[in-house]
Design a protein around this motif. Structure first.
Motif, PDB file in Angstrom:
ATOM      1  N   TYR A   1       0.844  -1.183   0.000  1.00 25.12           N
ATOM      2  CA  TYR A   1       0.000   0.000   0.000  1.00 25.12           C
ATOM      3  C   TYR A   1       0.883   1.238   0.000  1.00 25.12           C
ATOM      4  CZ  TYR A   1      -3.674   3.294   0.969  1.00 25.12           C
ATOM      5  OH  TYR A   1      -4.540   4.347   0.886  1.00 25.12           O
ATOM      6  N   ASP A   2       0.624   2.147  -0.917  1.00 21.83           N
ATOM      7  CA  ASP A   2       1.373   3.389  -1.040  1.00 21.83           C
ATOM      8  C   ASP A   2       0.549   4.502  -0.393  1.00 21.83           C
ATOM      9  OD1 ASP A   2       2.371   5.899  -1.988  1.00 21.83           O
ATOM     10  OD2 ASP A   2       3.320   4.858  -3.667  1.00 21.83           O
ATOM     11  N   GLU A   3       0.973   4.933   0.792  1.00 21.76           N
ATOM     12  CA  GLU A   3       0.249   5.960   1.555  1.00 21.76           C
ATOM     13  C   GLU A   3       0.155   7.275   0.786  1.00 21.76           C
ATOM     14  OE1 GLU A   3      -1.335   5.978   4.484  1.00 21.76           O
ATOM     15  OE2 GLU A   3      -0.929   3.895   4.977  1.00 21.76           O
ATOM     16  N   LYS A   4       1.240   7.653   0.131  1.00 27.42           N
ATOM     17  CA  LYS A   4       1.275   8.935  -0.572  1.00 27.42           C
ATOM     18  C   LYS A   4       0.208   8.995  -1.666  1.00 27.42           C
ATOM     19  CE  LYS A   4       4.218  11.868  -3.383  1.00 27.42           C
ATOM     20  NZ  LYS A   4       5.450  11.951  -4.146  1.00 27.42           N
ATOM     21  N   ASN A   5       0.077   7.919  -2.437  1.00 22.65           N
ATOM     22  CA  ASN A   5      -0.876   7.885  -3.542  1.00 22.65           C
ATOM     23  C   ASN A   5      -2.226   7.294  -3.161  1.00 22.65           C
ATOM     24  OD1 ASN A   5       0.703   8.938  -5.833  1.00 22.65           O
ATOM     25  ND2 ASN A   5       2.041   7.233  -5.299  1.00 22.65           N
ATOM     26  N   ARG A   6      -2.316   6.801  -1.933  1.00 19.97           N
ATOM     27  CA  ARG A   6      -3.549   6.189  -1.432  1.00 19.97           C
ATOM     28  C   ARG A   6      -4.076   5.134  -2.407  1.00 19.97           C
ATOM     29  NH1 ARG A   6      -7.297  10.302   1.669  1.00 19.97           N
ATOM     30  NH2 ARG A   6      -8.283   8.292   1.909  1.00 19.97           N
ATOM     31  N   ALA A   7      -3.150   4.263  -2.801  1.00 19.98           N
ATOM     32  CA  ALA A   7      -3.464   3.199  -3.753  1.00 19.98           C
ATOM     33  C   ALA A   7      -2.498   2.045  -3.509  1.00 19.98           C
ATOM     34  CB  ALA A   7      -3.322   3.696  -5.184  1.00 19.98           C
ATOM     35  N   TRP A   8      -2.867   0.881  -4.010  1.00 20.78           N
ATOM     36  CA  TRP A   8      -1.981  -0.272  -3.936  1.00 20.78           C
ATOM     37  C   TRP A   8      -0.979  -0.197  -5.072  1.00 20.78           C
ATOM     38  CZ3 TRP A   8      -1.858  -3.423   0.111  1.00 20.78           C
ATOM     39  CH2 TRP A   8      -2.970  -3.454   0.949  1.00 20.78           C
ATOM     40  N   LEU A   9       0.285  -0.432  -4.759  1.00 20.68           N
ATOM     41  CA  LEU A   9       1.331  -0.458  -5.769  1.00 20.68           C
ATOM     42  C   LEU A   9       1.707  -1.909  -6.016  1.00 20.68           C
ATOM     43  CD1 LEU A   9       3.451   0.783  -7.631  1.00 20.68           C
ATOM     44  CD2 LEU A   9       4.943   1.009  -5.629  1.00 20.68           C
ATOM     45  N   LEU A  10       1.538  -2.337  -7.248  1.00 21.39           N
ATOM     46  CA  LEU A  10       1.894  -3.696  -7.643  1.00 21.39           C
ATOM     47  C   LEU A  10       3.153  -3.619  -8.485  1.00 21.39           C
ATOM     48  CD1 LEU A  10      -1.263  -3.387  -7.309  1.00 21.39           C
ATOM     49  CD2 LEU A  10      -1.369  -5.580  -8.422  1.00 21.39           C
ATOM     50  N   HIS A  11       4.151  -4.357  -8.095  1.00 21.94           N
ATOM     51  CA  HIS A  11       5.429  -4.356  -8.809  1.00 21.94           C
ATOM     52  C   HIS A  11       5.661  -5.753  -9.359  1.00 21.94           C
ATOM     53  CE1 HIS A  11       9.536  -3.348  -9.839  1.00 21.94           C
ATOM     54  NE2 HIS A  11       9.894  -4.492  -9.297  1.00 21.94           N
TER      55      HIS A  11
END
Length: 84
Positions: A29-39
Motif C-alpha cells: 500500500y502506497d500511503e502517498k498515492n492512497r493506492a496499492w502499488l503492484l510491482h
C-alpha cells in the motif's frame, strides 16, 4: 480493509502466468498515492501498477480487474517478443 497478502494471492490466482514465468511480484500500500502499488519484474522488464482502492476491492471480489490485466498482458507480450 484487506491485506496486501490477500490482494497478492487473488491477483496471482487471476493471472497464473505470473507464477508460470517465475516473475517477481510484490504488492504494497502506497500511503502517498492512497493506492496499492503492484510491482512485477521479469528479467529486464518491470511493471509498476497503481490500483485504486475501489478497483482493488473489485479485483478481490472477482468483479473486475481490467486495467491491471491489460498491463500484465502487455508486459508478458513484450517478454515473449524478446525471447524469439
Amino acid at each position: 480493509m484487506y491485506s496486501s497478502k490477500e490482494l497478492r494471492q487473488k491477483i496471482r490466482a487471476m493471472y497464473p502466468q505470473i507464477d508460470q514465468t517465475g516473475a517477481e511480484f510484490n504488492v504494497r500500500y502506497d500511503e502517498k498515492n492512497r493506492a496499492w502499488l503492484l510491482h512485477l519484474k521479469k528479467d529486464n522488464h518491470e511493471l509498476n501498477h497503481y490500483l485504486e482502492l475501489n478497483d482493488a476491492e473489485k479485483c478481490l471480489d472477482g468483479t473486475q480487474c481490467v486495467s491491471l490485466g491489460l498491463d500484465i498482458a502487455q508486459m508478458f507480450n513484450h517478454i515473449e517478443e524478446k525471447q524469439f
